[in-house]
Design an enzyme around this catalytic site. Structure first.
Site, mmCIF file in Angstrom:
data_model
loop_
_atom_site.group_PDB
_atom_site.id
_atom_site.type_symbol
_atom_site.label_atom_id
_atom_site.label_comp_id
_atom_site.label_asym_id
_atom_site.label_seq_id
_atom_site.Cartn_x
_atom_site.Cartn_y
_atom_site.Cartn_z
ATOM 1 N N ALA A 1 0.858 -1.180 0.000
ATOM 2 C CA ALA A 1 0.000 0.000 0.000
ATOM 3 C C ALA A 1 0.891 1.226 0.000
ATOM 4 O O ALA A 1 2.032 1.176 0.480
ATOM 5 C CB ALA A 1 -0.864 -0.005 1.256
ATOM 6 N N GLY B 1 0.416 -5.161 0.475
ATOM 7 C CA GLY B 1 -0.705 -5.214 -0.469
ATOM 8 C C GLY B 1 -0.304 -5.769 -1.829
ATOM 9 O O GLY B 1 -1.158 -6.279 -2.565
ATOM 10 N N GLU C 1 3.569 -5.611 7.139
ATOM 11 C CA GLU C 1 2.668 -4.695 7.849
ATOM 12 C C GLU C 1 2.975 -4.616 9.336
ATOM 13 O O GLU C 1 2.835 -3.566 9.968
ATOM 14 C CB GLU C 1 1.198 -5.125 7.660
ATOM 15 C CG GLU C 1 0.652 -4.916 6.259
ATOM 16 C CD GLU C 1 0.912 -6.074 5.306
ATOM 17 O OE1 GLU C 1 1.710 -6.980 5.644
ATOM 18 O OE2 GLU C 1 0.306 -6.074 4.219
ATOM 19 N N GLU D 1 -0.518 -9.393 -1.341
ATOM 20 C CA GLU D 1 -1.948 -9.731 -1.244
ATOM 21 C C GLU D 1 -2.633 -9.704 -2.609
ATOM 22 O O GLU D 1 -3.478 -10.552 -2.903
ATOM 23 C CB GLU D 1 -2.633 -8.760 -0.274
ATOM 24 C CG GLU D 1 -2.165 -8.944 1.154
ATOM 25 C CD GLU D 1 -2.729 -7.887 2.070
ATOM 26 O OE1 GLU D 1 -2.340 -6.706 1.946
ATOM 27 O OE2 GLU D 1 -3.571 -8.227 2.912
HETATM 28 N N1 COA Z 1 4.543 3.329 -0.063
HETATM 29 C C1 COA Z 1 4.996 4.543 -0.463
HETATM 30 N N2 COA Z 1 6.236 4.744 -0.939
HETATM 31 C C2 COA Z 1 7.051 3.689 -1.037
HETATM 32 C C3 COA Z 1 6.643 2.380 -0.661
HETATM 33 C C4 COA Z 1 5.327 2.234 -0.150
HETATM 34 N N3 COA Z 1 4.854 1.045 0.220
HETATM 35 N N4 COA Z 1 7.685 1.538 -0.854
HETATM 36 C C5 COA Z 1 8.679 2.269 -1.361
HETATM 37 N N5 COA Z 1 8.316 3.569 -1.480
HETATM 38 C C6 COA Z 1 9.110 4.683 -1.978
HETATM 39 C C7 COA Z 1 10.221 5.055 -0.986
HETATM 40 O O1 COA Z 1 9.709 5.897 0.038
HETATM 41 C C8 COA Z 1 11.209 5.744 -1.877
HETATM 42 O O2 COA Z 1 10.771 7.055 -2.112
HETATM 43 P P1 COA Z 1 11.848 8.281 -2.171
HETATM 44 O O3 COA Z 1 12.661 8.016 -3.410
HETATM 45 O O4 COA Z 1 10.985 9.498 -2.278
HETATM 46 O O5 COA Z 1 12.662 8.203 -0.918
HETATM 47 C C9 COA Z 1 11.066 4.976 -3.195
HETATM 48 O O6 COA Z 1 9.806 4.301 -3.144
HETATM 49 C C10 COA Z 1 12.140 3.932 -3.385
HETATM 50 O O7 COA Z 1 12.157 3.071 -2.243
HETATM 51 P P2 COA Z 1 13.421 2.886 -1.269
HETATM 52 O O8 COA Z 1 12.914 2.603 0.118
HETATM 53 O O9 COA Z 1 14.378 4.027 -1.399
HETATM 54 O O10 COA Z 1 14.076 1.576 -1.910
HETATM 55 P P3 COA Z 1 15.006 0.527 -1.159
HETATM 56 O O11 COA Z 1 15.580 -0.338 -2.227
HETATM 57 O O12 COA Z 1 15.935 1.201 -0.223
HETATM 58 O O13 COA Z 1 13.996 -0.353 -0.266
HETATM 59 C C11 COA Z 1 11.964 -1.603 0.180
HETATM 60 C C12 COA Z 1 13.003 -1.132 -0.875
HETATM 61 C C13 COA Z 1 10.855 -2.308 -0.572
HETATM 62 C C14 COA Z 1 12.639 -2.555 1.162
HETATM 63 C C15 COA Z 1 11.445 -0.367 0.948
HETATM 64 O O14 COA Z 1 11.038 0.630 0.011
HETATM 65 C C16 COA Z 1 10.267 -0.656 1.841
HETATM 66 O O15 COA Z 1 10.436 -1.235 2.895
HETATM 67 N N6 COA Z 1 9.041 -0.265 1.418
HETATM 68 C C17 COA Z 1 7.852 -0.414 2.212
HETATM 69 C C18 COA Z 1 7.348 -1.829 2.152
HETATM 70 C C19 COA Z 1 6.139 -2.003 3.063
HETATM 71 O O16 COA Z 1 6.224 -1.861 4.259
HETATM 72 N N7 COA Z 1 5.000 -2.330 2.462
HETATM 73 C C20 COA Z 1 3.781 -2.605 3.193
HETATM 74 C C21 COA Z 1 2.953 -1.397 3.312
HETATM 75 S S1 COA Z 1 1.515 -1.716 4.297
#
Ligand code: COA
Length: 261
Positions: A66, A112, A135, A115
């Protein structure tokens, strides 16, 4: 055809829906979920679309969950409305979609995203993919079916482990768990999924539709009810033109040409 959040392409009888927010790792915000719902609605009503592939834009992510930015400041009432609205519930739309739908998992497949992939019929992953339900790390639980579909795919113990820890698993581990059906080298992912989707799209749309209805019932109805439904649907499909074509083609030793009637 394209809009801001998704891209749609088609080749033959296969439509591909690509989540197109690579700078957000294809995170699902409300407009994206609404676009998925309306695209699936169009595909459902388009007889030329016989199978659908769902994937993510860019090299890095299928869907990283999400859009977390939307959680901040949103009231519980607004969140409840969004999650329960048929116009934005992409998980239910994928689950109910009456044609084959395959997730091509090309990278991070989290929250999500996992999911939505689980709401598809089956999942093929790139060897670079990472899957998980993180989550718990946000003080949340999955809200797109993760607590229900994950245990059905991987068993209770494996589901609890993934849901309690929030840890990601590799594509190979996801294969071992039964979360994905196949792992292929990243460069070959779309070739493999396109070939699979095209092969499925050449089958009888009538039979595919009722296979799906019967399989969906298998996780919802008691066994006897599911078996009765299967026999009823067998009778229905037995009356289809596609069945006549399939049987005739076999006996005449030629390839069948199914029309979906
Ligand atoms: N929602 C909104 N933005 C997100 C996102 C999400 N679920 N996942 C990644 N992004 C954004 C990051 O904030 C970042 O934005 P920025 O460039 O403005 O800083 C961009 O996407 C790139 O992600 P980044 O975190 O820099 O990449 P990474 O390779 O360091 O890490 C992940 C990748 C997937 C491990 C990490 O982005 C992450 O943990 N994302 C969230 C996953 C999550 O918790 N999902 C469940 C949501 S309920």
């Amino acid at each position: 055809m394209a809009d801001d959040t998704i891209l749609i392409t088609s080749e033959g009888r296969v439509a591909t829906l690509t989540i197109n927010r690579p700078d957000r790792l294809n995170a699902l915000n409300e407009p994206t979920r609404a676009a998925i719902v309306s695209a699936l609605d169009r595909f459902e009503n388009d007889p030329d679309v016989r199978a659908v592939i769902l994937t993510g834009a860019g090299q890095k992510a299928f869907i990283a969950g999400a859009d977390i930015g939307e959680f901040e400041g949103r009231t519980p009432v607004a969140q409840f409305r969004v999650m329960n609205s048929p116009e934005t519930n992409a998980f239910e739309a994928a689950d109910r979609f009456p044609k084959p739908i395959i997730a091509a998992i090309n990278g991070f497949c989290l929250g999500g995203g996992c999911e939505l992939a689980m709401a598809c019929d089956f999942r093929i992953a790139s060897d670079k993919a990472k899957l998980g339900q993180p989550e718990i790390n946000l003080g949340l639980l999955p809200g797109g079916g993760g607590t229900q579909r994950l245990p059905r795919l991987v068993g209770l113990g494996n589901a609890y482990k993934l849901l309690y820890t929030g840890d990601m698993v590799t594509a190979d581990e996801a294969l071992r768990l039964g979360l994905v059906s196949e792992v292929v080298p990243a460069a070959d992912l779309m070739t493999r999924v396109n070939a699979l989707a095209a092969a499925i799209a050449a089958k009888s749309p009538v039979a595919l539709r009722y296979i799906k209805e019967a399989v969906r019932a298998s996780v919802r109805a008691p066994l006897d009810e599911g078996l009765r439904l299967e026999r009823t649907l067998f009778g229905l499909v037995f009356a289809s033109e596609d069945k006549v074509e399939g049987v005739e083609a076999f006996l005449q030793k030629r390839k069948p040409e199914f029309k979906g009637a």
